[in-house]
Design an enzyme around this catalytic site. Sequence first.
Site, PDB file in Angstrom:
ATOM      1  NE  ARG A 153      17.200  61.639  27.304  1.00 31.42           N
ATOM      2  CZ  ARG A 153      17.615  62.456  27.616  1.00 31.42           C
ATOM      3  NH1 ARG A 153      17.442  62.887  28.923  1.00 31.42           N
ATOM      4  NH2 ARG A 153      17.792  63.277  26.834  1.00 31.42           N
TER       5      ARG A 153
ATOM      6  CB  SER B  61      18.025  61.331  20.915  1.00 30.97           C
ATOM      7  OG  SER B  61      17.033  62.778  21.314  1.00 30.97           O
TER       8      SER B  61
ATOM      9  CD  GLU C  75      17.065  59.337  24.623  1.00 32.45           C
ATOM     10  OE1 GLU C  75      18.419  59.620  24.572  1.00 32.45           O
ATOM     11  OE2 GLU C  75      15.997  59.622  24.991  1.00 32.45           O
TER      12      GLU C  75
HETATM   13  P1  NAP Z   1      22.720  70.782  21.483  1.00 31.41           P
HETATM   14  O1  NAP Z   1      21.895  71.816  22.496  1.00 31.41           O
HETATM   15  O2  NAP Z   1      22.786  70.452  20.538  1.00 31.41           O
HETATM   16  O3  NAP Z   1      22.905  69.791  22.446  1.00 31.41           O
HETATM   17  C1  NAP Z   1      23.372  68.578  21.726  1.00 31.41           C
HETATM   18  C2  NAP Z   1      24.267  67.432  23.236  1.00 31.41           C
HETATM   19  O4  NAP Z   1      24.921  68.059  23.987  1.00 31.41           O
HETATM   20  C3  NAP Z   1      22.210  67.964  24.032  1.00 31.41           C
HETATM   21  O5  NAP Z   1      22.644  66.631  23.342  1.00 31.41           O
HETATM   22  C4  NAP Z   1      23.054  68.152  25.843  1.00 31.41           C
HETATM   23  O6  NAP Z   1      22.540  66.679  26.127  1.00 31.41           O
HETATM   24  C5  NAP Z   1      24.719  68.337  25.553  1.00 31.41           C
HETATM   25  N1  NAP Z   1      23.916  69.751  26.148  1.00 31.41           N
HETATM   26  C6  NAP Z   1      24.316  70.819  25.248  1.00 31.41           C
HETATM   27  N2  NAP Z   1      24.330  71.646  26.687  1.00 31.41           N
HETATM   28  C7  NAP Z   1      25.135  71.373  27.829  1.00 31.41           C
HETATM   29  C8  NAP Z   1      25.045  71.761  28.800  1.00 31.41           C
HETATM   30  N3  NAP Z   1      25.090  74.169  29.468  1.00 31.41           N
HETATM   31  N4  NAP Z   1      24.895  70.650  30.184  1.00 31.41           N
HETATM   32  C9  NAP Z   1      25.683  69.842  29.630  1.00 31.41           C
HETATM   33  N5  NAP Z   1      24.763  69.068  28.452  1.00 31.41           N
HETATM   34  C10 NAP Z   1      24.948  70.034  27.522  1.00 31.41           C
HETATM   35  O7  NAP Z   1      20.877  69.287  22.192  1.00 31.41           O
HETATM   36  P2  NAP Z   1      19.489  69.388  21.043  1.00 31.41           P
HETATM   37  O8  NAP Z   1      19.341  68.067  20.582  1.00 31.41           O
HETATM   38  O9  NAP Z   1      19.695  70.663  20.479  1.00 31.41           O
HETATM   39  O10 NAP Z   1      19.192  68.790  22.669  1.00 31.41           O
HETATM   40  C11 NAP Z   1      18.530  69.623  23.805  1.00 31.41           C
HETATM   41  C12 NAP Z   1      17.952  69.054  25.026  1.00 31.41           C
HETATM   42  O11 NAP Z   1      16.778  68.165  24.158  1.00 31.41           O
HETATM   43  C13 NAP Z   1      19.081  67.889  25.136  1.00 31.41           C
HETATM   44  O12 NAP Z   1      18.904  68.327  26.597  1.00 31.41           O
HETATM   45  C14 NAP Z   1      18.599  67.031  24.880  1.00 31.41           C
HETATM   46  O13 NAP Z   1      18.388  65.546  25.291  1.00 31.41           O
HETATM   47  C15 NAP Z   1      16.678  67.382  24.738  1.00 31.41           C
HETATM   48  N6  NAP Z   1      15.835  66.365  23.551  1.00 31.41           N
HETATM   49  C16 NAP Z   1      15.903  65.004  23.962  1.00 31.41           C
HETATM   50  C17 NAP Z   1      15.399  64.529  22.463  1.00 31.41           C
HETATM   51  C18 NAP Z   1      15.300  63.170  23.513  1.00 31.41           C
HETATM   52  O14 NAP Z   1      14.744  62.265  22.240  1.00 31.41           O
HETATM   53  N7  NAP Z   1      15.064  62.810  24.225  1.00 31.41           N
HETATM   54  C19 NAP Z   1      15.483  64.649  21.487  1.00 31.41           C
HETATM   55  C20 NAP Z   1      15.596  66.152  21.877  1.00 31.41           C
HETATM   56  C21 NAP Z   1      15.699  66.566  22.396  1.00 31.41           C
HETATM   57  P3  NAP Z   1      21.667  66.115  26.957  1.00 31.41           P
HETATM   58  O15 NAP Z   1      20.866  65.096  26.264  1.00 31.41           O
HETATM   59  O16 NAP Z   1      22.261  65.427  28.486  1.00 31.41           O
HETATM   60  O17 NAP Z   1      21.153  67.083  27.968  1.00 31.41           O
END
Ligand code: NAP
Length: 354
Positions: free
Chosen positions: A170, A240, A337
């Site tokens: 990010r 996020s 963020e």
């Molecule tokens: P999730 O699957 O509930 O997982 C929670 C966190 O764990 C995520 O933020 C992700 O980090 C990390 N994670 C999960 N599986 C992983 C793996 N196999 N290897 C490494 N890290 C892992 O997450 P979620 O909230 O549903 O989001 C899913 C994805 O969408 C994530 O990549 C998240 O970053 C992205 N997202 C981003 C935003 C934003 O506003 N920036 C909003 C919603 C979702 P990372 O975030 O580093 O990937």
Amino acid sequence: MQNSSDFEMSAGGVSLENFNTFGLSVKASQVIVANTIEHMLKAWEDAQKRGLPLLVIGEGSNVLFTEDFAGTVIINRLKGVRITEDDSAWHVHVGAGENWHNLVEHTLGNSMPGLENLALIPGCVGAAPIQNIGAYGVELKEVCEYVDLLDLNDGTMKRIYNEQCGFGYRESIFKHEYKIGYSIVSVGLRLNKNWQPALKYGELTKLNRNSVTPQQIFETVCRMRRSKLPDPKIMGNAGSFFKNPVLSAAIAKDLLHKHPNMPQYPQLNDDTVKVAAAWLIDFCQLKGFRVGDAVVHENQALVLANLGNASSKDIITLARYVRHKVADAFNIWLEPEVRFIATNGEVRSIDVLA
Ligand code: NAP
């Protein structure tokens, strides 16, 4: 996708409600919707002459206006998509003001895979490199070839190639060296013709690597996102709110000892471990916790949402509470963020939440 020359300018307190996905009814002195580089330069010059603070945004999907903005907000609506190809890749040159998800659909619909994991991320193309957007195991830095930057002070253009963008989690150079006085006008993407599926996250891990199609990944990502994340058009939010903390391996090990269920993701390049901020917040039983009309989202604790009439103060008070609760429980200080914009421009979010 056309380039119109519309130019909107309103004096004396313009609502930003439709220009920030939190849906906060803050105001700016002036809002200019710039569809051309010339409009953008003129707006900048006028604001400079009048000594007004100036801010360039896209769809306002990653900002929190902490109060009214005492200057000009330029909305970047530079459009256009141009595609060329060579033997190994498609090269997609996109105007910064194009909507990101529309671009994902457009490329997939034209049999150019590579962006499917990044489906449904709110915001516009120009915001993507600033934030190095990432989701479900793919980050923009993997497909970004270059970013074209306009120097608002002298009207010159700079092309910043991938390796010069300072991409991190990010993070990018566009949050630092090129933060003030510049506007991203277009982004160049390289979509590899030798497509490889990225299936590391969530439901994607259940798909068959040998037979999966980009469209199936796109649909799975859309389904996962829709099931957990509020649509900003229905419930204001900026995705996020906090970053996932990255800790030293020693601290992470100690935490895992105390909390054996804590999700942890060792980082490949160094001796650090990423922990899921959403899990930390959920552990503190904050899902559904409200301050006024600001709420920790029930399905995804990392999202702070506006139930309808939240004020900036509600969101800030809630974010501060969450941050302190997590620090009390884990001795980890979450970092936003989302970028905080105060009356004269961007401020350090951690100072506001101290
Ligand atoms: P999730 O699957 O509930 O997982 C929670 C966190 O764990 C995520 O933020 C992700 O980090 C990390 N994670 C999960 N599986 C992983 C793996 N196999 N290897 C490494 N890290 C892992 O997450 P979620 O909230 O549903 O989001 C899913 C994805 O969408 C994530 O990549 C998240 O970053 C992205 N997202 C981003 C935003 C934003 O506003 N920036 C909003 C919603 C979702 P990372 O975030 O580093 O990937």
